[in-house]
Write a protein that holds these residues in place. Structure first.
Motif, PDB file in Angstrom:
ATOM      1  N   ALA A 140       0.867  -1.175   0.000  1.00  0.00           N
ATOM      2  CA  ALA A 140       0.000   0.000   0.000  1.00  0.00           C
ATOM      3  C   ALA A 140       0.907   1.228   0.000  1.00  0.00           C
ATOM      4  O   ALA A 140       1.339   1.682   1.057  1.00  0.00           O
ATOM      5  CB  ALA A 140      -0.906  -0.011   1.231  1.00  0.00           C
ATOM      6  N   PRO A 141       1.242   1.761  -1.174  1.00  0.00           N
ATOM      7  CA  PRO A 141       2.227   2.835  -1.262  1.00  0.00           C
ATOM      8  C   PRO A 141       1.928   4.038  -0.378  1.00  0.00           C
ATOM      9  O   PRO A 141       2.840   4.628   0.200  1.00  0.00           O
ATOM     10  CB  PRO A 141       2.231   3.225  -2.737  1.00  0.00           C
ATOM     11  N   GLY A 142       0.649   4.411  -0.234  1.00  0.00           N
ATOM     12  CA  GLY A 142       0.309   5.551   0.614  1.00  0.00           C
ATOM     13  C   GLY A 142       0.456   5.269   2.097  1.00  0.00           C
ATOM     14  O   GLY A 142       0.445   6.178   2.921  1.00  0.00           O
ATOM     15  N   ASP A 143       0.591   4.028   2.440  1.00  0.00           N
ATOM     16  CA  ASP A 143       0.696   3.559   3.822  1.00  0.00           C
ATOM     17  C   ASP A 143       2.154   3.319   4.225  1.00  0.00           C
ATOM     18  O   ASP A 143       2.461   3.091   5.377  1.00  0.00           O
ATOM     19  CB  ASP A 143      -0.096   2.249   3.917  1.00  0.00           C
ATOM     20  N   GLU A 144       3.071   3.347   3.246  1.00  0.00           N
ATOM     21  CA  GLU A 144       4.469   3.024   3.509  1.00  0.00           C
ATOM     22  C   GLU A 144       5.177   4.162   4.235  1.00  0.00           C
ATOM     23  O   GLU A 144       4.946   5.339   3.963  1.00  0.00           O
ATOM     24  CB  GLU A 144       5.183   2.728   2.184  1.00  0.00           C
ATOM     25  N   ARG A 145       6.030   3.788   5.170  1.00  0.00           N
ATOM     26  CA  ARG A 145       6.849   4.737   5.922  1.00  0.00           C
ATOM     27  C   ARG A 145       8.302   4.287   5.811  1.00  0.00           C
ATOM     28  O   ARG A 145       8.592   3.131   5.536  1.00  0.00           O
ATOM     29  CB  ARG A 145       6.438   4.783   7.397  1.00  0.00           C
ATOM     30  N   CYS A 146       9.221   5.226   6.074  1.00  0.00           N
ATOM     31  CA  CYS A 146      10.647   4.941   5.966  1.00  0.00           C
ATOM     32  C   CYS A 146      11.394   5.621   7.108  1.00  0.00           C
ATOM     33  O   CYS A 146      11.282   6.830   7.293  1.00  0.00           O
ATOM     34  CB  CYS A 146      11.178   5.425   4.618  1.00  0.00           C
ATOM     35  N   ILE A 147      12.133   4.839   7.855  1.00  0.00           N
ATOM     36  CA  ILE A 147      12.997   5.362   8.923  1.00  0.00           C
ATOM     37  C   ILE A 147      14.409   5.453   8.363  1.00  0.00           C
ATOM     38  O   ILE A 147      14.847   4.589   7.584  1.00  0.00           O
ATOM     39  CB  ILE A 147      12.947   4.446  10.160  1.00  0.00           C
ATOM     40  N   ALA A 148      15.133   6.482   8.777  1.00  0.00           N
ATOM     41  CA  ALA A 148      16.506   6.694   8.307  1.00  0.00           C
ATOM     42  C   ALA A 148      17.378   5.487   8.631  1.00  0.00           C
ATOM     43  O   ALA A 148      17.439   5.038   9.783  1.00  0.00           O
ATOM     44  CB  ALA A 148      17.091   7.955   8.936  1.00  0.00           C
ATOM     45  N   TRP A 149      18.042   4.983   7.623  1.00  0.00           N
ATOM     46  CA  TRP A 149      18.900   3.808   7.753  1.00  0.00           C
ATOM     47  C   TRP A 149      20.038   4.037   8.743  1.00  0.00           C
ATOM     48  O   TRP A 149      20.548   3.109   9.359  1.00  0.00           O
ATOM     49  CB  TRP A 149      19.463   3.399   6.391  1.00  0.00           C
ATOM     50  N   ASN A 150      20.441   5.295   8.913  1.00  0.00           N
ATOM     51  CA  ASN A 150      21.599   5.636   9.747  1.00  0.00           C
ATOM     52  C   ASN A 150      21.216   6.414  11.001  1.00  0.00           C
ATOM     53  O   ASN A 150      22.047   7.132  11.564  1.00  0.00           O
ATOM     54  CB  ASN A 150      22.621   6.414   8.929  1.00  0.00           C
ATOM     55  N   ASP A 151      19.985   6.278  11.470  1.00  0.00           N
ATOM     56  CA  ASP A 151      19.533   6.978  12.678  1.00  0.00           C
ATOM     57  C   ASP A 151      20.411   6.559  13.863  1.00  0.00           C
ATOM     58  O   ASP A 151      20.438   5.382  14.238  1.00  0.00           O
ATOM     59  CB  ASP A 151      18.065   6.627  12.953  1.00  0.00           C
ATOM     60  N   PRO A 152      21.145   7.506  14.468  1.00  0.00           N
ATOM     61  CA  PRO A 152      22.024   7.150  15.588  1.00  0.00           C
ATOM     62  C   PRO A 152      21.258   6.643  16.817  1.00  0.00           C
ATOM     63  O   PRO A 152      21.819   5.918  17.636  1.00  0.00           O
ATOM     64  CB  PRO A 152      22.780   8.447  15.898  1.00  0.00           C
ATOM     65  N   ALA A 153      19.981   6.988  16.926  1.00  0.00           N
ATOM     66  CA  ALA A 153      19.186   6.492  18.057  1.00  0.00           C
ATOM     67  C   ALA A 153      18.969   4.982  17.954  1.00  0.00           C
ATOM     68  O   ALA A 153      18.780   4.306  18.966  1.00  0.00           O
ATOM     69  CB  ALA A 153      17.842   7.214  18.117  1.00  0.00           C
ATOM     70  N   ILE A 154      19.004   4.448  16.739  1.00  0.00           N
ATOM     71  CA  ILE A 154      18.871   3.003  16.532  1.00  0.00           C
ATOM     72  C   ILE A 154      20.259   2.361  16.541  1.00  0.00           C
ATOM     73  O   ILE A 154      20.471   1.336  17.164  1.00  0.00           O
ATOM     74  CB  ILE A 154      18.116   2.692  15.220  1.00  0.00           C
ATOM     75  N   GLY A 155      21.195   2.964  15.825  1.00  0.00           N
ATOM     76  CA  GLY A 155      22.588   2.513  15.862  1.00  0.00           C
ATOM     77  C   GLY A 155      22.876   1.205  15.146  1.00  0.00           C
ATOM     78  O   GLY A 155      23.683   0.400  15.615  1.00  0.00           O
ATOM     79  N   ILE A 156      22.267   1.003  13.996  1.00  0.00           N
ATOM     80  CA  ILE A 156      22.527  -0.227  13.242  1.00  0.00           C
ATOM     81  C   ILE A 156      23.988  -0.250  12.797  1.00  0.00           C
ATOM     82  O   ILE A 156      24.508   0.736  12.287  1.00  0.00           O
ATOM     83  CB  ILE A 156      21.595  -0.338  12.021  1.00  0.00           C
ATOM     84  N   GLU A 157      24.626  -1.376  12.990  1.00  0.00           N
ATOM     85  CA  GLU A 157      26.022  -1.557  12.597  1.00  0.00           C
ATOM     86  C   GLU A 157      26.065  -2.213  11.214  1.00  0.00           C
ATOM     87  O   GLU A 157      26.269  -3.416  11.075  1.00  0.00           O
ATOM     88  CB  GLU A 157      26.750  -2.395  13.640  1.00  0.00           C
ATOM     89  N   TRP A 158      25.829  -1.389  10.194  1.00  0.00           N
ATOM     90  CA  TRP A 158      25.840  -1.892   8.815  1.00  0.00           C
ATOM     91  C   TRP A 158      27.261  -2.295   8.439  1.00  0.00           C
ATOM     92  O   TRP A 158      28.202  -1.539   8.682  1.00  0.00           O
ATOM     93  CB  TRP A 158      25.351  -0.812   7.859  1.00  0.00           C
ATOM     94  N   PRO A 159      27.455  -3.442   7.792  1.00  0.00           N
ATOM     95  CA  PRO A 159      28.798  -3.891   7.399  1.00  0.00           C
ATOM     96  C   PRO A 159      29.239  -3.254   6.075  1.00  0.00           C
ATOM     97  O   PRO A 159      29.460  -3.941   5.079  1.00  0.00           O
ATOM     98  CB  PRO A 159      28.633  -5.406   7.278  1.00  0.00           C
ATOM     99  N   ILE A 160      29.351  -1.940   6.075  1.00  0.00           N
ATOM    100  CA  ILE A 160      29.748  -1.206   4.876  1.00  0.00           C
ATOM    101  C   ILE A 160      30.887  -0.258   5.233  1.00  0.00           C
ATOM    102  O   ILE A 160      30.984   0.203   6.371  1.00  0.00           O
ATOM    103  CB  ILE A 160      28.562  -0.428   4.247  1.00  0.00           C
TER     104      ILE A 160
END
Length: 183
Positions: A140-160
């Motif tokens: 549902a494109p109008g229902d889709e949301r996106c969180i920043a991939w690099n949000d420091p509050a989440i702190g994902i350790e992407w292997p890049i």
């Protein structure tokens, strides 16, 4: 036959199939509804849509979710390798804002179960990757949301080791603090 590998967030699971191989090649059951329900504890879910994407190395897709039509996703890689991530965006959850990640590849044949209420994303760590996933609700494109991939509050350790390749939507993802989340 599947083996469940628990993650740090109990609702998210890694599923590893039993692979039968010989000189001719291999065979494995990639989905069995009864076994999936028993292993994950998922009740009254059914998958309504299968999606297939191909991405080049360093492409990062996510962190995506649908707010009014939440999708559970059963994801796997059939060519190449990705680092796959789920982020809990259920405000009342004890793991709200926490993430788990796993390497999914054509070689390890693992799948990740990401229930409704989670944001999902992945980055391609091989030259290219083909990614398949089943969803429990329709796109549902109008229902889709996106969180920043690099949000420091989440702190994902992407292997890049360099800036990922992003779509405009992913480049403009919101910080979790400003995102619409599940109550």
């Amino acid at each position: 036959m599947l083996t469940l590998i628990p993650t740090a967030i109990p609702d998210v699971a890694i599923l590893e199939p039993q692979v039968f191989g010989d000189s001719r090649g291999f065979f494995f059951e990639s989905f069995n509804e009864r076994e999936f329900m028993e292993l994950t504890g998922a009740k009254n879910l059914h998958f309504v849509q299968d999606n297939h994407s191909r991405s080049a190395k360093n492409v990062l897709r996510g962190l995506h979710y649908q707010i009014r039509q939440p999708q559970g996703k059963l994801v796997r890689v059939i060519a190449g390798e990705v680092f796959d991530v789920a982020v809990d965006v259920r405000k009342g959850s004890p793991t709200f804002g926490k993430w788990v990640g796993a390497i999914l590849s054509a070689e390890n044949r693992r799948q990740m179960w990401i229930p409704p209420g989670f944001a999902h994303g992945f980055v391609v760590t091989s030259d290219a990757a083909e990614f398949l996933y089943k969803t429990t609700d329709y796109w549902a494109p109008g229902d889709e949301r996106c969180i920043a991939w690099n949000d420091p509050a989440i702190g994902i350790e992407w292997p890049i080791d360099r800036a990922p390749v992003l779509s405009d939507k992913d480049r403009n993802g919101k910080p979790l603090a400003d995102a619409e989340v599940f109550a």
